[in-house]
Motif scaffolding. Structure first.
Motif, short mmCIF file in Angstrom:
data_model
loop_
_atom_site.label_atom_id
_atom_site.label_comp_id
_atom_site.label_asym_id
_atom_site.label_seq_id
_atom_site.Cartn_x
_atom_site.Cartn_y
_atom_site.Cartn_z
N ASN A 161 0.95 -1.28 0.06
CA ASN A 161 0.21 0.21 0.08
C ASN A 161 0.88 1.25 0.08
O ASN A 161 0.58 2.42 0.08
CB ASN A 161 -0.80 0.01 1.16
CG ASN A 161 -0.34 -0.15 2.42
OD1 ASN A 161 0.84 -0.30 2.30
ND2 ASN A 161 -0.84 0.04 3.66
N LEU A 162 2.32 1.17 -0.33
CA LEU A 162 2.87 2.25 -0.41
C LEU A 162 3.52 2.42 -1.68
O LEU A 162 3.71 1.49 -2.44
CB LEU A 162 4.14 2.00 0.59
CG LEU A 162 4.06 1.84 2.18
CD1 LEU A 162 5.17 1.55 3.16
CD2 LEU A 162 3.20 3.19 2.57
N ALA A 163 4.08 3.60 -2.08
CA ALA A 163 4.98 3.66 -3.23
C ALA A 163 6.25 4.64 -2.80
O ALA A 163 6.20 5.51 -1.97
CB ALA A 163 3.97 4.74 -4.05
N CYS A 164 7.23 4.32 -3.43
CA CYS A 164 8.58 5.00 -3.01
C CYS A 164 9.34 5.13 -4.06
O CYS A 164 9.31 4.46 -5.30
CB CYS A 164 9.55 4.09 -1.94
SG CYS A 164 9.32 2.36 -2.64
N ALA A 165 10.34 6.39 -4.07
CA ALA A 165 11.04 6.69 -5.18
C ALA A 165 12.56 6.83 -4.56
O ALA A 165 12.53 7.75 -3.63
CB ALA A 165 10.83 7.96 -5.97
N GLY A 166 13.39 6.21 -4.77
CA GLY A 166 14.90 6.06 -4.24
C GLY A 166 15.78 6.62 -5.29
O GLY A 166 15.81 6.05 -6.42
N VAL A 167 16.73 7.51 -4.82
CA VAL A 167 17.71 7.85 -5.69
C VAL A 167 19.20 7.68 -5.12
O VAL A 167 19.27 8.25 -3.85
CB VAL A 167 17.74 9.36 -6.11
CG1 VAL A 167 18.67 9.97 -7.00
CG2 VAL A 167 16.24 9.61 -6.79
#
Length: 251
Positions: A161-167
């Motif tokens: 139920n999460l969304a993530c963007a990692g750099v």
């Protein structure tokens, strides 16, 4: 809503298909390539190889972390400024080291913060892919490139139920990966701006690291500004350090 669009991107629209593909993979090892992105497929395979618990692993607390390490110092003002801009918004700003261990987290929404605590996406815990499976932090580290993971693309069901963007962030001199800047929000709130914001914040942190490195080097240079070293007593005389002529190309 600042940063997270109410319009779901293509991957969120395909959530049901991705969920079916994930279930098929977990039960038969089969993946339909048209339903899952190549980067997610590769991450699922690595997660299975590492025997990550598909329902969500229980992580071990690494311990208290040094808040004065170079990454934390460089990131602190950027995280604080971005947090102020996203106040009261259901977005979490997460900073990790090169092992995926969370160094700092700032969340503008109490419900999201409580959920992140429940899934141990919190300071002192590692979100390395080998421990948690597919996620924005660990997958960015494994792929050595930005990673966005939406809903059922997560390997562990307790993250769906999460969304993530990692750099990933690199040392300004050695270019080694030194950490990840990740933005996490509820899956229905995710949009293309999530990755754009993560990239911008990571770039600012790297610029801050470079400035800190230059400041440190300048301080060292000033400390050694006198090439001559005075030795001896009352009749002290200047002597050049060993290797000086060679270093200047005179020897």
């Amino acid at each position: 809503m600042a940063g997270c669009s109410s319009n779901l991107d293509a991957y969120n629209h395909q959530g049901a298909e991705v969920a079916q593909a994930r279930e098929l993979f977990l039960t038969t090892d089969s993946i339909e390539p048209d339903r899952v992105r190549d980067s997610i497929r590769a991450s699922w395979l690595r997660s299975r190889h590492w025997e990550v618990a598909a329902e969500g692993p229980r992580l071990t607390f690494v311990g208290d972390l040094d808040s004065e390490n170079p990454v934390s110092r460089a990131a602190a003002p950027i995280v604080r400024q971005l947090g102020d801009q996203l106040v009261d918004q259901p977005i979490s700003i997460i900073l990790t080291d090169a092992e995926g261990v969370v160094l700092a987290r700032r969340t503008g929404d109490r419900a999201l913060e409580k959920h992140l605590d429940a899934v141990q996406l919190a300071p002192g815990f590692s979100y390395a892919e080998r421990l948690v499976g597919t996620n924005g932090i660990g997958t960015a580290l494994e792929g050595r490139s930005p990673a966005h993971v939406f809903g059922h693309e997560h390997y562990a069901s307790n993250l769906e139920n999460l969304a993530c963007a990692g750099v990933p962030m690199h040392h300004p001199v050695t270019r080694k990966i030194i950490g990840v800047l990740d933005l996490t929000c509820w899956r229905p709130d995710a949009g293309p701006l999530l990755m754009a914001m993560a990239r911008a914040a990571a770039a600012q942190i790297q610029e801050s690291l470079l400035a800190n490195e230059e400041h440190r080097d300048l301080a060292l240079l000033r400390g050694k500004s006198s090439v001559m070293a005075w030795v001896g007593g009352p009749k002290a005389r200047p002597v050049l350090p060993v290797g000086w002529f060679s270093a200047c190309g005179w020897g």
